[in-house]
Motif scaffolding. Structure first.
Motif, PDB file in Angstrom:
ATOM      1  N   VAL A  99       0.835  -1.207   0.000  1.00  0.00           N
ATOM      2  CA  VAL A  99       0.000   0.000   0.000  1.00  0.00           C
ATOM      3  C   VAL A  99       0.868   1.255   0.000  1.00  0.00           C
ATOM      4  N   ILE A 100       1.910   1.263   0.827  1.00  0.00           N
ATOM      5  CA  ILE A 100       2.798   2.432   0.870  1.00  0.00           C
ATOM      6  C   ILE A 100       3.516   2.594  -0.463  1.00  0.00           C
ATOM      7  N   ALA A 101       3.964   1.485  -1.048  1.00  0.00           N
ATOM      8  CA  ALA A 101       4.649   1.557  -2.342  1.00  0.00           C
ATOM      9  C   ALA A 101       3.720   2.131  -3.408  1.00  0.00           C
ATOM     10  N   GLU A 102       2.454   1.746  -3.392  1.00  0.00           N
ATOM     11  CA  GLU A 102       1.496   2.285  -4.353  1.00  0.00           C
ATOM     12  C   GLU A 102       1.239   3.773  -4.111  1.00  0.00           C
ATOM     13  N   GLN A 103       1.068   4.140  -2.854  1.00  0.00           N
ATOM     14  CA  GLN A 103       0.791   5.547  -2.536  1.00  0.00           C
ATOM     15  C   GLN A 103       1.948   6.446  -2.952  1.00  0.00           C
ATOM     16  N   PHE A 104       3.161   6.036  -2.610  1.00  0.00           N
ATOM     17  CA  PHE A 104       4.299   6.902  -2.898  1.00  0.00           C
ATOM     18  C   PHE A 104       4.762   6.766  -4.341  1.00  0.00           C
ATOM     19  N   LEU A 107       2.501   9.350  -5.768  1.00  0.00           N
ATOM     20  CA  LEU A 107       3.013  10.689  -5.482  1.00  0.00           C
ATOM     21  C   LEU A 107       4.208  11.030  -6.372  1.00  0.00           C
ATOM     22  N   GLU A 108       5.093  10.057  -6.577  1.00  0.00           N
ATOM     23  CA  GLU A 108       6.258  10.287  -7.448  1.00  0.00           C
ATOM     24  C   GLU A 108       5.809  10.568  -8.878  1.00  0.00           C
ATOM     25  N   ALA A 109       4.739   9.892  -9.319  1.00  0.00           N
ATOM     26  CA  ALA A 109       4.223  10.151 -10.665  1.00  0.00           C
ATOM     27  C   ALA A 109       3.581  11.535 -10.757  1.00  0.00           C
ATOM     28  N   THR A 154      10.947  -1.953   0.073  1.00  0.00           N
ATOM     29  CA  THR A 154      11.999  -1.565  -0.864  1.00  0.00           C
ATOM     30  C   THR A 154      11.911  -2.395  -2.142  1.00  0.00           C
ATOM     31  N   ARG A 155      11.645  -3.674  -2.011  1.00  0.00           N
ATOM     32  CA  ARG A 155      11.524  -4.526  -3.207  1.00  0.00           C
ATOM     33  C   ARG A 155      10.296  -4.149  -4.035  1.00  0.00           C
ATOM     34  N   PHE A 156       9.196  -3.787  -3.376  1.00  0.00           N
ATOM     35  CA  PHE A 156       8.037  -3.318  -4.149  1.00  0.00           C
ATOM     36  C   PHE A 156       8.365  -2.033  -4.901  1.00  0.00           C
ATOM     37  N   LEU A 157       9.077  -1.102  -4.247  1.00  0.00           N
ATOM     38  CA  LEU A 157       9.427   0.155  -4.910  1.00  0.00           C
ATOM     39  C   LEU A 157      10.361  -0.077  -6.099  1.00  0.00           C
ATOM     40  N   ASP A 158      11.270  -1.041  -5.967  1.00  0.00           N
ATOM     41  CA  ASP A 158      12.227  -1.336  -7.036  1.00  0.00           C
ATOM     42  C   ASP A 158      11.730  -2.403  -8.000  1.00  0.00           C
ATOM     43  N   ASP A 159      10.612  -3.057  -7.656  1.00  0.00           N
ATOM     44  CA  ASP A 159      10.040  -4.134  -8.474  1.00  0.00           C
ATOM     45  C   ASP A 159      11.097  -5.203  -8.775  1.00  0.00           C
ATOM     46  N   ASP A 160      11.755  -5.703  -7.716  1.00  0.00           N
ATOM     47  CA  ASP A 160      12.845  -6.659  -7.948  1.00  0.00           C
ATOM     48  C   ASP A 160      12.797  -7.864  -7.012  1.00  0.00           C
ATOM     49  N   HIS A 171       3.094  -6.319  -8.508  1.00  0.00           N
ATOM     50  CA  HIS A 171       3.774  -5.078  -8.857  1.00  0.00           C
ATOM     51  C   HIS A 171       3.085  -3.884  -8.205  1.00  0.00           C
ATOM     52  N   ALA A 172       3.876  -2.993  -7.651  1.00  0.00           N
ATOM     53  CA  ALA A 172       3.364  -1.712  -7.161  1.00  0.00           C
ATOM     54  C   ALA A 172       3.210  -0.777  -8.351  1.00  0.00           C
ATOM     55  N   VAL A 173       2.013  -0.309  -8.551  1.00  0.00           N
ATOM     56  CA  VAL A 173       1.702   0.554  -9.691  1.00  0.00           C
ATOM     57  C   VAL A 173       1.071   1.852  -9.164  1.00  0.00           C
ATOM     58  N   PRO A 174       1.580   2.990  -9.613  1.00  0.00           N
ATOM     59  CA  PRO A 174       2.670   3.246 -10.555  1.00  0.00           C
ATOM     60  C   PRO A 174       4.021   2.747 -10.032  1.00  0.00           C
ATOM     61  N   GLY A 175       4.865   2.330 -10.989  1.00  0.00           N
ATOM     62  CA  GLY A 175       6.171   1.824 -10.606  1.00  0.00           C
ATOM     63  C   GLY A 175       6.963   1.330 -11.794  1.00  0.00           C
ATOM     64  N   PRO A 176       8.117   0.713 -11.523  1.00  0.00           N
ATOM     65  CA  PRO A 176       9.034   0.307 -12.590  1.00  0.00           C
ATOM     66  C   PRO A 176       8.458  -0.682 -13.586  1.00  0.00           C
ATOM     67  N   VAL A 177       7.426  -1.445 -13.207  1.00  0.00           N
ATOM     68  CA  VAL A 177       6.857  -2.409 -14.150  1.00  0.00           C
ATOM     69  C   VAL A 177       6.300  -1.706 -15.389  1.00  0.00           C
ATOM     70  N   GLN A 178       6.019  -0.420 -15.277  1.00  0.00           N
ATOM     71  CA  GLN A 178       5.471   0.341 -16.398  1.00  0.00           C
ATOM     72  C   GLN A 178       6.553   0.959 -17.273  1.00  0.00           C
TER      73      GLN A 178
END
Length: 356
Positions: A99-104, A107-109, A154-160, A171-178
């Motif tokens: 949830v935090i990875a998705e929220q932030f 915000l980054e987007a 951290t892994r959700f944010l980096d998608d790794d 995958h955390a979306v928005p994020g690197p998977v896109q």
């Protein structure tokens, strides 16, 4: 990523100056007014050369309207243009890391390159509220699991996540998977040695809550620096401290304003949380001897007075701690006093006064 972490000193300040906003709600005021004040302070901070504007997660406190940092940060992002915005912090054990990875990530987007993700391990509230947040009868369990939660986030944010991991296809979306995308730098927040050591070991920036844990400041900063290991995020320690400070035209007015925050904290610590009292209410309050002792001790850690006196106090604190950045929180009843304080401190340091 270190360029996104290290701030820029402006004017005559030897280190970057930033803002910690608790979105306080004064007696006779509303949360709507408090949130509007946050926008005003964000715009002022941006115009006057403050480096960051952070908001902090709190729950079940009538005098603090910052229960949803991500929502407030999105609002601030829409009303500012360049100042860094972040959480000081989000209490990780209260939330699923995804949830935090998705929220932030969102915000980054919305505000690319402007978002900081500061994380704490305390609940930001009392035990009963923490249990309600975490749907658990053992709310301390999440805090004890903090390093694992941090690694997962951290892994959700980096998608790794590695192949074979249960979350490898999550995958955390928005994020690197896109596609290629930046992500907010992670900060660890603390008021004791636990997060100081963890931040150092992981090579992350560290923010210490000097404004309510002054006795632990030097030991925690020493531990952070001694534990530090270079990482992709940082090649050397970077420590920020939160400082309670308020400037006014004269010492008497500054004392009137900071007494409201002290009385509010006394009520919170004695199980009577409420809206921030007015200066008149604080002046009229009859303090019992034990209460007076608490308030005097609290105010001893609040840098207050004229703008020049506050500058001197902040400079002395920086010299004693070696902090790389000072994040100022101005606790008072009204938004006018808080905004005025940030402006006076900016004047004292000769910070720029850019277009609004």
């Amino acid at each position: 990523m270190s360029d996104a972490i290290r701030g820029t000193a402006r004017g005559e300040s030897p280190v970057p100056l930033s803002v910690l906003d608790l979105v306080t709600v004064g007696s006779g005021r509303t949360a709507t007014q408090a949130l509007a004040t946050s926008v005003e302070i964000g715009r002022l901070a941006e115009r006057r050369g403050y480096h960051r504007h952070w908001v902090a997660e709190h729950h079940s406190m009538p005098g603090v309207a910052s229960s949803s940092p991500a929502v407030i940060l999105a609002h601030l992002a829409a009303h500012t243009r360049g100042i860094r915005l972040g959480s000081g912090g989000v209490m990780l054990p209260n939330h699923a890391p995804l949830v935090i990875a998705e929220q932030f990530g969102t915000l980054e987007a919305l505000a690319p390159g402007r978002i900081d993700l500061g994380l704490g391990r305390a609940p930001g509230t009392d035990g009963a509220t923490a249990a309600a947040l975490r749907r658990s009868r053992t709310p301390d369990e999440g805090a004890d699991d903090f390093p694992r939660q941090l690694a997962e986030l951290t892994r959700f944010l980096d998608d790794d996540f590695p192949d074979g991991h249960p979350y490898a296809r999550v995958h955390a979306v928005p994020g690197p998977v896109q596609g290629p995308a930046g992500r907010p730098p992670i900060w660890l927040l603390g008021s004791s040695g636990f997060s100081a050591r963890l931040a150092g070991t992981l090579g992350l920036p560290f923010a210490f809550a000097h404004h309510f844990s002054a006795r632990n400041t030097l030991p925690a900063l020493d531990l952070y620096r001694e534990s530090f290991r270079p990482s992709e995020a940082l090649d050397a320690p970077y420590a920020l401290i939160g400082v309670s400070a308020l400037a006014a035209e004269d010492e008497k007015e500054a004392r009137r304003q900071v007494l409201t925050g002290a009385l509010s904290m006394l009520r919170l610590r004695t199980g009577r949380p409420g809206l921030i009292p007015t200066p008149e209410e604080a002046e009229a309050y009859r303090f019992a001897p034990a209460e007076r002792e608490f308030v005097d001790g609290w105010l001893a850690n609040v840098v207050h007075g004229t703008a020049d006196a506050v500058r001197s106090g902040l400079d002395g604190l920086r010299e004693r701690t070696g902090a790389d950045e000072l994040m100022i929180t101005a606790n008072a009843h009204g938004g006018e006093a808080r905004s005025r304080s940030y402006g006076l401190i900016a004047d004292a340091y000769g910070l720029p006064d850019g277009p609004g």
